[in-house]
Design a protein around this motif. Structure first.
Motif, PDB file in Angstrom:
ATOM      1  N   GLU A 156     -27.915 -18.988  14.306  1.00 20.39           N
ATOM      2  CA  GLU A 156     -26.530 -18.637  14.662  1.00 20.39           C
ATOM      3  C   GLU A 156     -26.283 -18.732  16.167  1.00 20.39           C
ATOM      4  O   GLU A 156     -25.244 -19.208  16.614  1.00 20.39           O
ATOM      5  CB  GLU A 156     -26.187 -17.222  14.169  1.00 20.39           C
ATOM      6  CG  GLU A 156     -26.242 -17.043  12.665  1.00 20.39           C
ATOM      7  CD  GLU A 156     -25.333 -17.990  11.897  1.00 20.39           C
ATOM      8  OE1 GLU A 156     -24.520 -18.701  12.511  1.00 20.39           O
ATOM      9  OE2 GLU A 156     -25.459 -18.024  10.664  1.00 20.39           O
TER      10      GLU A 156
ATOM     11  N   TYR B 126     -24.773 -13.945  17.238  1.00 17.79           N
ATOM     12  CA  TYR B 126     -23.998 -15.145  17.564  1.00 17.79           C
ATOM     13  C   TYR B 126     -23.618 -15.130  19.053  1.00 17.79           C
ATOM     14  O   TYR B 126     -23.978 -16.013  19.817  1.00 17.79           O
ATOM     15  CB  TYR B 126     -22.699 -15.221  16.749  1.00 17.79           C
ATOM     16  CG  TYR B 126     -22.837 -15.375  15.248  1.00 17.79           C
ATOM     17  CD1 TYR B 126     -23.480 -14.417  14.475  1.00 17.79           C
ATOM     18  CD2 TYR B 126     -22.278 -16.464  14.589  1.00 17.79           C
ATOM     19  CE1 TYR B 126     -23.572 -14.547  13.098  1.00 17.79           C
ATOM     20  CE2 TYR B 126     -22.371 -16.604  13.205  1.00 17.79           C
ATOM     21  CZ  TYR B 126     -23.010 -15.634  12.468  1.00 17.79           C
ATOM     22  OH  TYR B 126     -23.102 -15.768  11.122  1.00 17.79           O
TER      23      TYR B 126
ATOM     24  N   GLU C 235     -22.971 -22.672   5.514  1.00 20.39           N
ATOM     25  CA  GLU C 235     -23.549 -23.993   5.724  1.00 20.39           C
ATOM     26  C   GLU C 235     -24.705 -24.259   4.789  1.00 20.39           C
ATOM     27  O   GLU C 235     -25.474 -23.354   4.495  1.00 20.39           O
ATOM     28  CB  GLU C 235     -24.024 -24.091   7.170  1.00 20.39           C
ATOM     29  CG  GLU C 235     -25.258 -23.241   7.499  1.00 20.39           C
ATOM     30  CD  GLU C 235     -24.983 -21.764   7.736  1.00 20.39           C
ATOM     31  OE1 GLU C 235     -23.843 -21.335   7.510  1.00 20.39           O
ATOM     32  OE2 GLU C 235     -25.913 -21.038   8.127  1.00 20.39           O
TER      33      GLU C 235
ATOM     34  N   HIS D  31     -24.534 -26.365  11.931  1.00 25.23           N
ATOM     35  CA  HIS D  31     -25.741 -25.779  11.330  1.00 25.23           C
ATOM     36  C   HIS D  31     -26.654 -26.835  10.702  1.00 25.23           C
ATOM     37  O   HIS D  31     -27.808 -26.533  10.384  1.00 25.23           O
ATOM     38  CB  HIS D  31     -25.356 -24.756  10.262  1.00 25.23           C
ATOM     39  CG  HIS D  31     -25.153 -23.371  10.802  1.00 25.23           C
ATOM     40  ND1 HIS D  31     -26.102 -22.746  11.581  1.00 25.23           N
ATOM     41  CD2 HIS D  31     -24.140 -22.479  10.645  1.00 25.23           C
ATOM     42  CE1 HIS D  31     -25.659 -21.518  11.887  1.00 25.23           C
ATOM     43  NE2 HIS D  31     -24.468 -21.340  11.340  1.00 25.23           N
TER      44      HIS D  31
ATOM     45  N   HIS E 161     -18.804 -25.077  13.758  1.00 27.24           N
ATOM     46  CA  HIS E 161     -19.943 -24.170  13.597  1.00 27.24           C
ATOM     47  C   HIS E 161     -20.772 -24.535  12.361  1.00 27.24           C
ATOM     48  O   HIS E 161     -21.995 -24.712  12.454  1.00 27.24           O
ATOM     49  CB  HIS E 161     -19.433 -22.726  13.507  1.00 27.24           C
ATOM     50  CG  HIS E 161     -20.522 -21.708  13.384  1.00 27.24           C
ATOM     51  ND1 HIS E 161     -21.054 -21.061  14.467  1.00 27.24           N
ATOM     52  CD2 HIS E 161     -21.195 -21.262  12.311  1.00 27.24           C
ATOM     53  CE1 HIS E 161     -22.001 -20.247  14.056  1.00 27.24           C
ATOM     54  NE2 HIS E 161     -22.116 -20.353  12.739  1.00 27.24           N
ATOM     55  N   GLU E 162     -20.114 -24.645  11.216  1.00 27.21           N
ATOM     56  CA  GLU E 162     -20.868 -24.836   9.968  1.00 27.21           C
ATOM     57  C   GLU E 162     -21.494 -26.230   9.893  1.00 27.21           C
ATOM     58  O   GLU E 162     -22.614 -26.384   9.418  1.00 27.21           O
ATOM     59  CB  GLU E 162     -19.978 -24.568   8.742  1.00 27.21           C
ATOM     60  CG  GLU E 162     -19.257 -23.216   8.730  1.00 27.21           C
ATOM     61  CD  GLU E 162     -20.162 -22.005   8.932  1.00 27.21           C
ATOM     62  OE1 GLU E 162     -21.395 -22.125   8.795  1.00 27.21           O
ATOM     63  OE2 GLU E 162     -19.628 -20.918   9.253  1.00 27.21           O
TER      64      GLU E 162
HETATM   65 ZN   LIG Z   1     -23.442 -19.683  11.335  1.00 28.91          ZN
END
Ligand SMILES: [Zn+2]
Length: 755
Positions: A439, A494, A374, A420, A416-417
């Protein structure tokens, strides 16, 4: 802290965190909010980059304007040279330990050799300001520039850096790099951490001085960017920020679609798959420059290729419309045009609801060799469907599975990315120190977003039952461990923090208190730089709940949850009333087991029968018969009591003392399901504070109208309890399946030899 306290001591588990956290001050308040004296530095960049598509090399020149907003005089400025991680003598290379050579895969050896041979790192060609050359000193992935005179508070300093570096092969390593397509001799470039960037200078750490070893991503200042990227004229470029010269880089047709895309409710092509195929066959000798501006970002990344298909759609976030866009080669089809841009839009929808409106004009997902990485407004995501296309055949369920894997893999990594952007791109936490702050928080909201995509979305992380194996494994470090020293990175940074936050939300605070506090954290620290203490303090400050025990257990310790119901005792009130009590005693005796001898002696010929003169009063005495003496005793007792006391003797309640044992050490609330004789069910949530005196064992009393027939701890799997076999009273049968096999009709190996 008194170190002699045993670890299972309740008072220690509920001790305040104060001595572990930095003292609050007027920059960082005890409430967890930025204070009146909060400050942070700022760096603006003007960058010119040339991509060499022949030699896979970058040439760059930048002017950095550094704003000293701290109350301190600065003698020098430090810069991060992340590309120097690829130098053979970098700390990353020198401190890599030997691999395990047992069963060494081909791929691992080729990666090892390619890394060993790669000539990476910066070639710094100029460091200057308008007055001339500046003195500088290299310290591996860091560089110190001497200032002509100390920079006073609120002064700015502009300086220039020229550099070149080779681009790494991203199929082997790196958070950016190129992917080579041999068939048509083409590249996809995903370029990141490619220019010298100002190191963070903060109120809590001064100039940050962590070498880049590969895991701790980066810690940077926010600023404005103007970036000009020169690439072959048939390339399509995606980058952090808003494209400034659309008319110069797109065809008329593409320009029209680009304008339509922002209003589109579904993704539409800006560069079609056919146009991408045409682009990748001819190789232009011409160059084009793509210009991007980005406001208030902590970094800049970009991607370039003649293979890119490009689609986009508009997403409302607050008052503004964000242009969600995806860039991918034909190899990524048909997966990407169906899911990528929708996944970006979904992320913005969900994450904004739990934090703040998405503040940037674009959000981008690019397909290439980088697994998932990211940067502000742009992310690199790897999953592609399988090349043989058999995944379309629903009659072959196994092939269908691989489609499912790439589909959910893609949606999840994009959520997820793109997520970010919130943590750590806008809520600018220190990634080189704390991986969990970006994370863990992102993975937590990723789980929330996935569960809003479709029913029963196969989320990899978030559900407590998915972390139990890790929690009870042996090689673990606390979440509060530096990024470069973490064992089991994915689970630690995570999975565990994401699960902890999910548990905090669902089972400890409840959604209303949690969501309010979490949004408060996001709003307080938007475009600012929070530390762990600011997160912990804000969550308590805004929820009104002391959670020090929770941070201590989940973030500072390696304890796990294993709570057992050890035993249950029932207490019955003695009414003193002779008829009732003697009747009960008689029943109890009748119910009690006969011993083996008593059973076998039933047919004994008794001497007292043969000689009746041996019998007397005691031979046939009824021990449970109520006598006038008993009544008299009872009457005098009743007379001696007050009315209130007499009532107590008549209550019809059941008293159960339930013994809980804390085997794993982590203190947690006790969600309980109690089933009564009439099959009615009652749920309890006993707060974790029940462990505050003794964290290893506790007895809880239940007063009920009906007899209890069973008690279950954690019936909805919300505590990450690692051993559920000790969670029920009475114990439950553990169910398993076993399968029968027929020996195959094929002759075995030995028989074949005999033939
Ligand atoms: Zn990540």
């Amino acid at each position: 802290m008194n170190q002699t306290w045993a670890m299972d001591n309740g008072p220690e588990k509920f001790a305040q965190l104060d001595y572990l956290l930095r003292s609050p001050n007027e920059s960082r308040l005890a409430s967890g909010a930025p204070g009146p004296q909060y400050w942070q530095q700022r760096a603006d960049y003007r960058i010119k980059i040339k991509l060499d598509d022949q030699k896979q090399r970058i040439q760059g020149y930048e002017t950095i304007t550094y704003h000293n907003l701290s109350p301190h005089n600065l003698k020098y400025i430090w810069l991060q040279l992340d590309q120097n991680r690829f130098k053979p003598n970098s700390d990353d290379m020198l401190t890599k330990t030997a691999p395990n050579f047992d069963k060494f895969p081909y791929k691992s050896l080729s990666v090892l050799l390619a890394r060993h041979d790669f000539l990476g790192g910066y070639d710094i060609t100029e460091v200057s300001n308008k007055a001339g050359q500046l003195e500088y000193t290299l310290n591996k992935t860091l560089m110190r520039i001497e200032l002509p005179k100390p920079l006073q508070p609120f002064e700015t300093f502009s300086f220039n850096i020229g550099w070149q570096h080779n681009i790494n092969d991203a199929t082997l390593w790196g958070r950016g790099g190129y992917e080579y397509f041999k068939k048509e001799d083409n590249y996809i470039y995903e370029i990141a951490q490619f220019y010298p960037r100002v190191v963070a200078y903060t109120d809590y750490d001064g100039w940050h001085n962590k070498q880049f070893l590969g895991n701790g991503e980066f810690t940077l200042e926010l600023g404005d960017y103007h970036v000009e990227i020169t690439v072959p004229s048939d390339h399509i470029v995606a980058a952090t920020g808003e494209l400034q010269n659309v008319r110069q880089v797109l065809t008329k047709k593409q320009l029209k679609r680009f304008v339509q895309a922002k209003k589109a409710k579904k993704p539409i092509f800006i560069v079609t798959p056919d146009e991408a195929l045409q682009n990748q066959t001819k190789k232009s000798k011409q160059q084009k420059t793509w210009i991007f501006n980005a406001t208030n970002v902590r970094d800049f990344a970009w991607a370039s290729s003649r293979k890119f298909i490009w689609d986009g759609m508009g997403v409302k976030s607050g008052k503004d419309t964000v242009l969600a866009m995806s860039f991918y080669p034909n190899e990524a089809e048909p997966l990407w045009s169906q899911y990528s841009t929708h996944a970006i839009a979904h992320t913005i929808d969900v994450f904004s609801r739990y934090t703040f409106d998405y503040p940037y004009p674009v959000a981008i997902s690019v397909n290439g060799a980088v697994g998932g990485m990211e940067y502000p407004m742009i992310s690199f995501n790897k999953p592609r469907p399988y090349a043989d296309k058999t995944y379309w055949d629903v009659k072959q369920p196994k092939m269908h599975d691989t489609w499912a894997r790439s589909k959910y893999g893609l949606i999840s990594v994009i959520i997820h990315e793109v997520g970010h952007n919130y943590f750590p791109m806008i809520i600018n936490s220190d990634e080189r120190q704390w991986t969990w702050m970006d994370e863990g928080l992102t993975t937590f909201l990723q789980f929330v977003a996935e569960q809003e995509w479709e029913p029963n979305y196969p989320s990899r992380r978030g559900e407590p039952k998915k972390i139990t194996h890790y929690m009870s494994s042996s090689r673990v470090t606390p979440i509060m461990t530096n990024s470069e020293s973490i064992y089991q990175f994915g689970n630690n940074a995570y999975g565990k923090p994401a699960t902890a936050l999910n548990i905090l939300r669902e089972s400890i605070l409840g959604r209303e208190l949690f969501d309010y506090a979490f949004r408060e954290y996001a709003e307080r620290w938007k475009f600012k730089r929070p530390t762990p203490a600011d997160f912990f303090r804000t969550m308590e400050d805004a929820s009104g709940v002391d959670l020090d025990w929770f941070w201590r257990g989940w973030f500072y310790s390696t304890d796990h949850v294993d709570i057992a119901i050890e035993s249950v005792s029932e207490y019955t009130l003695n009414t003193q009333q002779p008829d009732i009590e003697q009747g009960r005693a008689r029943a109890t005796k009748a119910e009690s087991a006969k011993t083996r001898s008593q059973l076998n002696n039933v047919d004994n010929k008794m001497r007292v029968d043969a000689f009746p003169e041996l019998k007397d009063f005691y031979t046939e005495f009824d021990e449970f018969a109520v006598t006038p003496y008993d009544y008299a005793q009872y009457e005098s007792l009743i007379k001696s009591l007050e009315d209130k006391e007499r009532v107590l003797l008549n209550i019809e309640k059941h008293f159960y003392a339930v013994d809980f044992k804390n085997i794993g050490g982590l203190v947690m609330p006790l969600p309980l399901k109690i089933t009564y004789q009439d099959q009615q069910v009652e749920s309890y949530m006993i707060p974790a504070e029940i462990w505050r005196y003794d964290a290893s064992k506790v007895t809880k009393l239940f007063i009920t109208d009906q007899p209890i027939i069973s008690i279950e701890f954690d019936p909805h799997l919300e505590t990450a309890d690692t051993d559920v076999s000790n969670n029920a009273w009475p114990h439950k049968v553990t169910k398993h399946k076993f399968e029968l096999f027929k020996y195959s009709n094929q002759p075995n190996h030995m028989q074949r030899i005999e033939k």
